[in-house]
Design an enzyme around this catalytic site. Structure first.
Site: not given
Ligand SMILES: Cc1cc2nc3c(=O)[nH]c(=O)nc-3n(C[C@H](O)[C@H](O)[C@H](O)COP(=O)(O)OP(=O)(O)OC[C@H]3O[C@@H](n4cnc5c(N)ncnc54)[C@H](O)[C@@H]3O)c2cc1C
Length: 380
Positions: A267, A278, A310, A362-364
């Site tokens: 580009r 930079q 671990r 897999e856990g936020t």
């Molecule tokens: C595309 C997709 C694929 C997935 N695949 C699978 C699957 O194959 N199998 C399966 O079992 N699940 C699956 N999941 C589920 C996924 O693991 C969850 O969406 C995720 O663990 C978060 O749970 P929740 O969406 O209920 O959010 P919540 O738990 O309601 O969280 C909402 C917000 O609050 C925050 N939060 C919650 N508790 C705390 C705390 N104690 N401290 C600070 N912050 C907190 C979270 O980090 C988040 O930002 C999938 C989700 C998506 C979107």
């Protein structure tokens, strides 16, 4: 001793995965993103190329890849299309509890057929009211003679619409919270009802559905480990698979960097390629540093798992850091491509949408930070 070089076998595996991703996945990525069509034919080809169900041990006729091997492979899938990568990876997520915690008869019944023929499995932990707080799941399993009777509802189950069997987490003792949870292998034919599919912003090739269990009778021999050990099965599985998730995020970030470098060299504005600025160079330098650091964390966690060390903290660090890097690097790539970065004609907006999920499933990221902080506070 420490080393960063790959063995000849690993180099070959990486080259094979890259060639597969380039020829089979990359050209199909935009179509599956647009339509949300499940990429079952690509998954079948990945299976035939031994790039799916990769963790099934050789003694059960599987490829028997190590965690580090799987990380190398997953980075390549992520670089081509993480939506399709997630379909392939989610199968491994569902097989991992059986590989890690299954008895000999369970492995024979559920791993060998998955190694010999293309089949799909899914991991069902999350519920509408129990996401991050997975131990609060309301699905129950009540013993009735030589069966358990499962009732409840799961959601966001990746591959759930196409799976032959599910690893399902249900409470056998609701008064005990996470300590009352148990894990079961539930065949779809046992009466699992597949519900609504999610319509998502990214990784649209992947399939997530609700699952409904209404008096589903599961033989007692399908209980994994023991009653009350389901939470351990779930957390032990996620500890193990997070390095692979991190590697997928590295793949997304690497691809975004590659696209940004290419565009910045091509580009021309103000009479020179934008890479001569930079401000653009520093962006590329930061992006490159982050990709390398995320990859090293992913490899470290995978290596530790392979050596029986671990790695709860390191796996959470890898998943969290790599997920954040994928988000940051793809956002910068969109910026470097300017208006074209925002257009669907170029691949980086998809990378940015796909990256967002790496911070959620897999856990936020918040939960990963809690895991890391707990380990650090214990002096680990
Ligand atoms: C595309 C997709 C694929 C997935 N695949 C699978 C699957 O194959 N199998 C399966 O079992 N699940 C699956 N999941 C589920 C996924 O693991 C969850 O969406 C995720 O663990 C978060 O749970 P929740 O969406 O209920 O959010 P919540 O738990 O309601 O969280 C909402 C917000 O609050 C925050 N939060 C919650 N508790 C705390 C705390 N104690 N401290 C600070 N912050 C907190 C979270 O980090 C988040 O930002 C999938 C989700 C998506 C979107």
């Amino acid at each position: 001793m420490i080393g960063f070089s790959l063995s000849e076998d690993q180099e070959q595996l990486r080259a094979r995965a890259r060639a597969f991703a380039e020829t089979e996945i990359k050209p199909a990525a935009a179509h599956h993103d647009r339509t949300g069509e499940f990429p079952i034919e690509i998954m079948q080809k990945a299976f035939d190329a031994k790039l799916m169900s990769e963790g099934i041990p050789k003694e059960y006729d599987g490829p028997g890849l190590s965690n580090l091997d799987a990380a190398l492979m997953t980075e390549e899938l992520g670089a081509a299309c993480m939506g399709i990568g997630t379909c392939i990876m989610a199968n491994s997520l569902a097989l991992a509890p059986i590989i890690l915690f299954g008895g000999a008869a369970q492995k024979e019944r559920y791993l060998r057929p998955h190694a010999r023929a293309f089949r799909i499995a899914a991991f069902a932990l999350t519920e509408r009211e129990a996401g991050s707080d997975a131990g609060a799941a309301k699905t129950t399993a009540v013993r009735d003679g030589d069966h358990y009777v499962i009732n409840g509802d799961k959601c966001f189950c990746t591959n759930g619409g196409f799976a032959d069997f599910y690893v399902v987490f249900a409470s056998t003792n609701p008064d005990r919270g996470p300590l009352g949870m148990s894990a079961f292998i539930v065949e779809r034919d046992m009466g699992v009802e597949v519900g609504k599919a999610e319509d998502k912003m990214g990784q649209r090739a992947s399939n997530q559905v609700e699952l409904h269990f209404r008096d589903v009778r599961v033989p007692t021999e399908n209980l994994l480990l023991k009653e009350g050990r389901g939470f351990q099965v779930a957390m032990g599985t996620l500890d193990r698979t997070r390095a692979g998730t991190a590697a997928g995020a590295v793949g997304i970030a690497r691809r975004a960097l590659e696209e940004a470098v290419k565009y910045a060299n091509e580009r021309v504005q103000f009479g020179a390629p934008i890479v001569k600025n930079q401000a653009i160079q520093f962006k590329l330098a930061d992006m490159a540093m982050k990709v390398e650091a995320a990859r090293l964390l992913a490899w470290q966690a995978a290596w530790m798992a392979d050596h029986g060390v671990r790695q709860t903290k390191e796996a959470a660090m890898a998943k969290c850091y790599a997920g954040d890097v994928a988000m940051e690097v793809t956002t910068e790539a969109v910026q470097i491509l300017g208006g074209r970065g925002y257009s669907r004609e170029y691949p980086v907006e998809k990378l940015m949408r796909d990256a967002k999920l790496m911070q959620i499933y897999e856990g936020t990221q918040e939960i990963q930070r809690l895991v890391i902080a707990r380990e650090v506070a214990k002096g680990r």
